[in-house]
Design an enzyme around this catalytic site. Sequence first.
Site, mmCIF file in Angstrom:
data_model
loop_
_atom_site.group_PDB
_atom_site.id
_atom_site.type_symbol
_atom_site.label_atom_id
_atom_site.label_comp_id
_atom_site.label_asym_id
_atom_site.label_seq_id
_atom_site.Cartn_x
_atom_site.Cartn_y
_atom_site.Cartn_z
ATOM 1 N N GLU A 205 -6.891 4.991 7.577
ATOM 2 C CA GLU A 205 -6.675 6.416 7.261
ATOM 3 C C GLU A 205 -7.918 7.002 6.594
ATOM 4 O OE1 GLU A 205 -2.934 5.826 5.251
ATOM 5 O OE2 GLU A 205 -2.075 5.285 7.192
ATOM 6 N N GLY B 205 2.808 -0.955 4.286
ATOM 7 C CA GLY B 205 2.905 0.455 3.910
ATOM 8 C C GLY B 205 4.364 0.847 3.714
ATOM 9 N N GLY B 206 4.935 1.478 4.727
ATOM 10 C CA GLY B 206 6.297 2.036 4.654
ATOM 11 C C GLY B 206 7.335 1.107 4.032
ATOM 12 N N ASN C 272 0.864 -1.179 0.000
ATOM 13 C CA ASN C 272 0.000 0.000 0.000
ATOM 14 C C ASN C 272 0.902 1.231 0.000
ATOM 15 O OD1 ASN C 272 -1.835 2.011 0.438
ATOM 16 N ND2 ASN C 272 -2.356 1.402 2.545
ATOM 17 N N TRP C 273 1.021 1.852 -1.164
ATOM 18 C CA TRP C 273 1.967 2.971 -1.286
ATOM 19 C C TRP C 273 1.395 4.289 -0.767
ATOM 20 C CZ3 TRP C 273 3.970 1.680 -6.925
ATOM 21 C CH2 TRP C 273 4.830 0.571 -6.839
HETATM 22 P P1 PGA Z 1 2.724 0.535 7.620
HETATM 23 O O1 PGA Z 1 1.269 0.761 6.927
HETATM 24 O O2 PGA Z 1 3.257 -0.763 7.082
HETATM 25 O O3 PGA Z 1 3.529 1.731 7.160
HETATM 26 O O4 PGA Z 1 2.510 0.504 9.066
HETATM 27 C C1 PGA Z 1 0.390 -0.318 6.757
HETATM 28 C C2 PGA Z 1 -0.912 0.165 6.179
HETATM 29 O O5 PGA Z 1 -1.382 1.245 6.537
HETATM 30 O O6 PGA Z 1 -1.526 -0.525 5.333
#
Ligand code: PGA
Length: 258
Positions: A98, A235-236, A9-10
């Site tokens: 989010e 994510g990150g 998930n970018w």
């Molecule tokens: P993260 O994000 O790996 O940066 O914690 C995960 C996500 O929100 O899908």
Amino acid sequence: MRRPIIAANWKMNMNPGDTTEFLKSFLSLIPGKCPVDVVVAPPFVSLPAAADILKGNINVRLAAQNMSDHDAGAFTGEISAMMLKELYVSHVILGHSERRTLFGERDAFINSKLAKAFESNLKPIFCIGETLAEREGGKVEKVLERQIRKGFKGIEAKQVGETIVAYEPVWAIGTGVTATTEQAQEAHAYCRSVIADLYDMETAAKVRIQYGGSVKPTNMAELISMKDIDGALVGGASLDYRSFYEIVKEGIEQVSSS
Ligand code: PGA
């Protein structure tokens, strides 16, 4: 064993140029047929660049990060399922925390997006998860149950079985704090039991539940070894192709060792 699914998930990162570069390098690392499902979710504007590279690729599928619950019309700033499908998109992330916390998306709204995704033949990655206050207040199960019940309202068992659920404790997203494998396994098993209760055991056994929240190459092996953890939403650590590949590799190793 359910086939693992690992998704990047970018968020609001990676313009079209970055997307092209990432995917070229990333694809060169995956030889032959990958035994786990790999999905990347670039921002909307980078979907065409990703589609150009991924069309015809057997290993990596394309996801959008959000979608409208309408087909067309006066909805400024929204993107429809059909628009996504023209761009080779097969999956869509819905109900990310989010979207829930920063953009006010509620369970009923997410439910209507889920229905639209199924109607349009897009596979949803349906995100759920509790906040820190909810965990500290002993409300984890209550929150997860509400999100699952309301999210799946009116959705048939067959479709639920094809859904990818992403359990993402909000306190672990982007914070560097990962849920312990036990906390994650416990929450995943609970989500599966709620689905079994709402539908049946067979449907619950089919649903793939990803863990999300500070997944890294160093904690993936342990997470994916748990019985009810069927992959990750990253994510990150998915913004660098090498690091995302290291995470995918742990999934591949888990498949070959089981
Ligand atoms: P993260 O994000 O790996 O940066 O914690 C995960 C996500 O929100 O899908």
